[in-house]
Design a protein around this motif. Sequence first.
Motif, PDB file in Angstrom:
ATOM      1  N   ASN A 102       0.833  -1.210   0.000  1.00  0.00           N
ATOM      2  CA  ASN A 102       0.000   0.000   0.000  1.00  0.00           C
ATOM      3  C   ASN A 102       0.866   1.259   0.000  1.00  0.00           C
ATOM      4  O   ASN A 102       0.552   2.241  -0.690  1.00  0.00           O
ATOM      5  CB  ASN A 102      -0.920   0.004   1.222  1.00  0.00           C
ATOM      6  N   ILE A 103       1.949   1.222   0.768  1.00  0.00           N
ATOM      7  CA  ILE A 103       2.876   2.360   0.783  1.00  0.00           C
ATOM      8  C   ILE A 103       3.489   2.559  -0.598  1.00  0.00           C
ATOM      9  O   ILE A 103       3.597   3.693  -1.090  1.00  0.00           O
ATOM     10  CB  ILE A 103       3.975   2.136   1.840  1.00  0.00           C
ATOM     11  N   ASN A 104       3.876   1.463  -1.243  1.00  0.00           N
ATOM     12  CA  ASN A 104       4.445   1.557  -2.593  1.00  0.00           C
ATOM     13  C   ASN A 104       3.446   2.151  -3.582  1.00  0.00           C
ATOM     14  O   ASN A 104       3.793   3.008  -4.408  1.00  0.00           O
ATOM     15  CB  ASN A 104       4.883   0.172  -3.076  1.00  0.00           C
ATOM     16  N   ARG A 105       2.193   1.707  -3.497  1.00  0.00           N
ATOM     17  CA  ARG A 105       1.167   2.236  -4.411  1.00  0.00           C
ATOM     18  C   ARG A 105       0.919   3.718  -4.167  1.00  0.00           C
ATOM     19  O   ARG A 105       0.755   4.494  -5.122  1.00  0.00           O
ATOM     20  CB  ARG A 105      -0.131   1.438  -4.246  1.00  0.00           C
ATOM     21  N   ASN A 106       0.911   4.119  -2.907  1.00  0.00           N
ATOM     22  CA  ASN A 106       0.716   5.540  -2.599  1.00  0.00           C
ATOM     23  C   ASN A 106       1.870   6.389  -3.128  1.00  0.00           C
ATOM     24  O   ASN A 106       1.655   7.502  -3.642  1.00  0.00           O
ATOM     25  CB  ASN A 106       0.571   5.733  -1.090  1.00  0.00           C
ATOM     26  N   LEU A 107       3.084   5.874  -3.006  1.00  0.00           N
ATOM     27  CA  LEU A 107       4.238   6.598  -3.542  1.00  0.00           C
ATOM     28  C   LEU A 107       4.156   6.720  -5.062  1.00  0.00           C
ATOM     29  O   LEU A 107       4.456   7.781  -5.633  1.00  0.00           O
ATOM     30  CB  LEU A 107       5.531   5.879  -3.144  1.00  0.00           C
ATOM     31  N   GLU A 108       3.743   5.654  -5.714  1.00  0.00           N
ATOM     32  CA  GLU A 108       3.627   5.678  -7.174  1.00  0.00           C
ATOM     33  C   GLU A 108       2.523   6.629  -7.626  1.00  0.00           C
ATOM     34  O   GLU A 108       2.691   7.370  -8.607  1.00  0.00           O
ATOM     35  CB  GLU A 108       3.361   4.263  -7.688  1.00  0.00           C
ATOM     36  N   TRP A 152      14.726   2.295  -5.470  1.00  0.00           N
ATOM     37  CA  TRP A 152      15.340   2.062  -4.161  1.00  0.00           C
ATOM     38  C   TRP A 152      14.511   2.646  -3.021  1.00  0.00           C
ATOM     39  O   TRP A 152      14.817   2.388  -1.854  1.00  0.00           O
ATOM     40  CB  TRP A 152      16.744   2.653  -4.131  1.00  0.00           C
ATOM     41  N   SER A 153      13.487   3.431  -3.338  1.00  0.00           N
ATOM     42  CA  SER A 153      12.616   3.972  -2.291  1.00  0.00           C
ATOM     43  C   SER A 153      11.418   3.072  -2.020  1.00  0.00           C
ATOM     44  O   SER A 153      10.617   3.353  -1.133  1.00  0.00           O
ATOM     45  CB  SER A 153      12.124   5.371  -2.676  1.00  0.00           C
ATOM     46  N   LEU A 154      11.283   1.997  -2.795  1.00  0.00           N
ATOM     47  CA  LEU A 154      10.167   1.070  -2.641  1.00  0.00           C
ATOM     48  C   LEU A 154      10.603  -0.161  -1.857  1.00  0.00           C
ATOM     49  O   LEU A 154      11.771  -0.552  -1.876  1.00  0.00           O
ATOM     50  CB  LEU A 154       9.640   0.640  -4.016  1.00  0.00           C
ATOM     51  N   VAL A 158      20.920   0.522   1.912  1.00  0.00           N
ATOM     52  CA  VAL A 158      21.709   0.247   3.114  1.00  0.00           C
ATOM     53  C   VAL A 158      23.025  -0.429   2.738  1.00  0.00           C
ATOM     54  O   VAL A 158      24.094  -0.080   3.258  1.00  0.00           O
ATOM     55  CB  VAL A 158      20.914  -0.641   4.092  1.00  0.00           C
ATOM     56  N   LEU A 159      22.965  -1.388   1.826  1.00  0.00           N
ATOM     57  CA  LEU A 159      24.180  -2.080   1.392  1.00  0.00           C
ATOM     58  C   LEU A 159      25.133  -1.124   0.681  1.00  0.00           C
ATOM     59  O   LEU A 159      26.355  -1.200   0.871  1.00  0.00           O
ATOM     60  CB  LEU A 159      23.813  -3.248   0.473  1.00  0.00           C
TER      61      LEU A 159
END
Length: 210
Positions: free
Chosen positions: A56-62, A75-77, A85-86
């Motif tokens: 849901n967070i990914n869909r909202n960002l998109e 990299w933000s998804l 981090v790596l």
Amino acid sequence: MKWFVLYEFICTGIRNRWKVIESQLMTLYRSPFFFVFLYLFLYGFHCLWNWSEFMNINRNLELSAINSGQQVSLWSLYPFQIVSVLLVGVLYFLVSLSINLLFSFGKKAKETFRTNITDFFRSLTRQFFQFVCILFIGNQCLGFFQYRIYYSVLVVMFWTGLFLFFIIQNGELYKRLFVSSDRSVSFLSHSLGYVNPILFMFFVLVLANV
């Protein structure tokens, strides 16, 4: 009598198997990559446990990116945030190496650094991902107090304690590795172990804003 012999046989087998497992676990724990594997496991479990929420967070960002005419960085998804981090870890190692080479004054200090560079990177890998694991677990625990009045106090205490912990660990690492054969104290072994935590805090801030 036969049951007693069978019982002893089973107990002996269990004890031997447990000793083998315990030995393997201790070998894994002493490995410089133990905290790398631990973090991957914790992050993977965290993503699976909260998969629906993260999607849901990914869909909202998109959707927000589409509405604003921008593109979402992969990299933000979730679960690709772990790549950031790596990458921060790799950058931290490279910058640490550069600083150590820069401040290895004199032939003796450079020779000491070259001799211990393998152990240095192994220990640095362990320390960095040990910090990441503590940071990850600590943030998850702090999340339970997010709406409490004393939340900010807990955050400050957590970060301060984590920073002091790294100073101690890093200072001990440099004192152990970068002492020359004649036991002389150089800038590399005496001071740089306490300078690097400042660099480390820079990467902490990068991690916090990823």
